[in-house]
Design a protein around this motif. Structure first.
Motif, PDB file in Angstrom:
ATOM      1  N   ARG A  51       6.557  10.612  -6.849  1.00 47.21           N
ATOM      2  CA  ARG A  51       5.634   9.623  -5.982  1.00 47.21           C
ATOM      3  C   ARG A  51       6.456   8.632  -5.881  1.00 47.21           C
ATOM      4  O   ARG A  51       6.449   8.410  -4.561  1.00 47.21           O
ATOM      5  CB  ARG A  51       4.524   9.471  -6.697  1.00 47.21           C
ATOM      6  CG  ARG A  51       3.359  10.865  -6.691  1.00 47.21           C
ATOM      7  CD  ARG A  51       2.009  10.564  -6.971  1.00 47.21           C
ATOM      8  NE  ARG A  51       1.230   9.749  -6.647  1.00 47.21           N
ATOM      9  CZ  ARG A  51      -0.105   9.222  -7.758  1.00 47.21           C
ATOM     10  NH1 ARG A  51      -0.158   9.231  -9.187  1.00 47.21           N
ATOM     11  NH2 ARG A  51      -0.700   8.238  -7.771  1.00 47.21           N
ATOM     12  N   ASN A  73       7.078   3.021   5.118  1.00 42.07           N
ATOM     13  CA  ASN A  73       5.699   4.518   5.773  1.00 42.07           C
ATOM     14  C   ASN A  73       4.872   3.756   5.936  1.00 42.07           C
ATOM     15  O   ASN A  73       4.820   3.115   3.848  1.00 42.07           O
ATOM     16  CB  ASN A  73       6.293   5.154   5.588  1.00 42.07           C
ATOM     17  CG  ASN A  73       4.798   6.214   5.570  1.00 42.07           C
ATOM     18  OD1 ASN A  73       3.834   6.119   5.605  1.00 42.07           O
ATOM     19  ND2 ASN A  73       5.781   7.827   6.498  1.00 42.07           N
ATOM     20  N   TYR A  74       3.893   3.283   6.139  1.00 43.24           N
ATOM     21  CA  TYR A  74       2.222   2.837   5.284  1.00 43.24           C
ATOM     22  C   TYR A  74       2.184   3.783   3.953  1.00 43.24           C
ATOM     23  O   TYR A  74       1.003   2.877   2.619  1.00 43.24           O
ATOM     24  CB  TYR A  74       1.048   2.860   6.586  1.00 43.24           C
ATOM     25  CG  TYR A  74      -0.336   2.589   5.612  1.00 43.24           C
ATOM     26  CD1 TYR A  74      -0.051   0.378   5.227  1.00 43.24           C
ATOM     27  CD2 TYR A  74      -0.918   3.335   5.800  1.00 43.24           C
ATOM     28  CE1 TYR A  74      -1.509   0.661   5.418  1.00 43.24           C
ATOM     29  CE2 TYR A  74      -2.235   2.670   5.689  1.00 43.24           C
ATOM     30  CZ  TYR A  74      -2.417   1.011   4.842  1.00 43.24           C
ATOM     31  OH  TYR A  74      -3.696   0.612   4.539  1.00 43.24           O
ATOM     32  N   ALA A  75       2.257   4.841   4.396  1.00 40.28           N
ATOM     33  CA  ALA A  75       1.702   6.006   3.248  1.00 40.28           C
ATOM     34  C   ALA A  75       2.351   6.045   1.826  1.00 40.28           C
ATOM     35  O   ALA A  75       1.935   5.692   0.960  1.00 40.28           O
ATOM     36  CB  ALA A  75       1.787   7.977   3.941  1.00 40.28           C
ATOM     37  N   GLU A 111      -1.187   2.576  -5.154  1.00 42.98           N
ATOM     38  CA  GLU A 111      -1.871   3.405  -6.388  1.00 42.98           C
ATOM     39  C   GLU A 111      -1.461   3.873  -7.454  1.00 42.98           C
ATOM     40  O   GLU A 111      -2.350   3.934  -8.963  1.00 42.98           O
ATOM     41  CB  GLU A 111      -2.192   5.462  -6.101  1.00 42.98           C
ATOM     42  CG  GLU A 111      -3.556   5.334  -4.476  1.00 42.98           C
ATOM     43  CD  GLU A 111      -4.591   5.288  -4.929  1.00 42.98           C
ATOM     44  OE1 GLU A 111      -5.379   5.786  -6.351  1.00 42.98           O
ATOM     45  OE2 GLU A 111      -5.305   4.136  -4.342  1.00 42.98           O
ATOM     46  N   ARG A 132       0.355   3.008   0.657  1.00 41.09           N
ATOM     47  CA  ARG A 132      -0.734   2.921  -0.599  1.00 41.09           C
ATOM     48  C   ARG A 132      -0.142   4.359  -1.445  1.00 41.09           C
ATOM     49  O   ARG A 132      -0.906   3.906  -3.147  1.00 41.09           O
ATOM     50  CB  ARG A 132      -1.110   4.205   0.886  1.00 41.09           C
ATOM     51  CG  ARG A 132      -1.796   3.768   2.265  1.00 41.09           C
ATOM     52  CD  ARG A 132      -2.902   2.161   1.382  1.00 41.09           C
ATOM     53  NE  ARG A 132      -3.980   2.548   0.105  1.00 41.09           N
ATOM     54  CZ  ARG A 132      -4.000   1.942  -0.457  1.00 41.09           C
ATOM     55  NH1 ARG A 132      -4.148   0.874  -0.354  1.00 41.09           N
ATOM     56  NH2 ARG A 132      -4.891   1.886  -1.340  1.00 41.09           N
ATOM     57  N   GLN A 133       0.845   4.712  -1.960  1.00 42.01           N
ATOM     58  CA  GLN A 133       1.278   5.851  -3.148  1.00 42.01           C
ATOM     59  C   GLN A 133       1.721   4.473  -4.126  1.00 42.01           C
ATOM     60  O   GLN A 133       1.392   5.219  -5.358  1.00 42.01           O
ATOM     61  CB  GLN A 133       2.528   6.252  -2.222  1.00 42.01           C
ATOM     62  CG  GLN A 133       2.624   7.206  -3.532  1.00 42.01           C
ATOM     63  CD  GLN A 133       1.155   8.310  -3.409  1.00 42.01           C
ATOM     64  OE1 GLN A 133       1.264   8.164  -4.628  1.00 42.01           O
ATOM     65  NE2 GLN A 133       0.438   9.231  -2.253  1.00 42.01           N
ATOM     66  N   HIS A 188       2.126  -4.611   7.804  1.00 40.73           N
ATOM     67  CA  HIS A 188       1.282  -2.905   8.554  1.00 40.73           C
ATOM     68  C   HIS A 188       0.360  -3.524   9.887  1.00 40.73           C
ATOM     69  O   HIS A 188       0.174  -2.755  10.349  1.00 40.73           O
ATOM     70  CB  HIS A 188       0.928  -2.787   7.478  1.00 40.73           C
ATOM     71  CG  HIS A 188       2.110  -1.312   6.716  1.00 40.73           C
ATOM     72  ND1 HIS A 188       2.982  -0.630   7.358  1.00 40.73           N
ATOM     73  CD2 HIS A 188       2.447  -1.837   5.537  1.00 40.73           C
ATOM     74  CE1 HIS A 188       4.047  -0.204   6.335  1.00 40.73           C
ATOM     75  NE2 HIS A 188       4.125  -0.593   5.273  1.00 40.73           N
TER      76      HIS A 188
END
Length: 107
Positions: A67, A77-79, A86, A82-83, A30
């Motif tokens: 999620r 996707n970067y999101a 998490e 991150r998800q 990324h």
């Protein structure tokens, strides 16, 4: 096999160790804006699903299914990355908590 046996450190730690390696590859891709992280992200999704199976789906983060669907729909996707990170962090905490609960019940 009892849930307590499936949650011992020796059974779950390899999942988190592998994620640490994949996470670094994905973060770098990324940062460099290349597509090498796509394969690592797919491997991370599979790894997370295997972790859920190891735990008999009895230990799951809040809104985990929704999620995971978001992540699977947008793996580049970067999101989504991150998800997924998490979800792994939450699973680690939930497993540790469940271990403590099970240990107390056994005593």
């Amino acid at each position: 096999m009892k849930l307590s046996q499936k949650l011992i450190k020796e059974k779950t730690d390899p999942f988190f160790n592998q994620w640490t390696i994949l996470k670094e590859v994905i973060e770098n891709s990324h940062r460099l804006r290349d597509s090498k992280g796509q394969n690592a992200m797919s491997n991370g999704i599979i790894l997370y699903k295997n972790l859920l199976q190891q735990c008999d789906n009895q230990v799951t983060p809040l809104n985990g299914q929704e999620r995971l669907m978001f992540i699977e729909q947008r793996p580049s996707n970067y999101a989504a990355f991150r998800q997924l990170d998490e979800l792994f962090a939450e699973m680690k905490k939930l497993i540790a908590s469940k271990r403590v609960q099970l240990k107390r019940l056994e005593e």
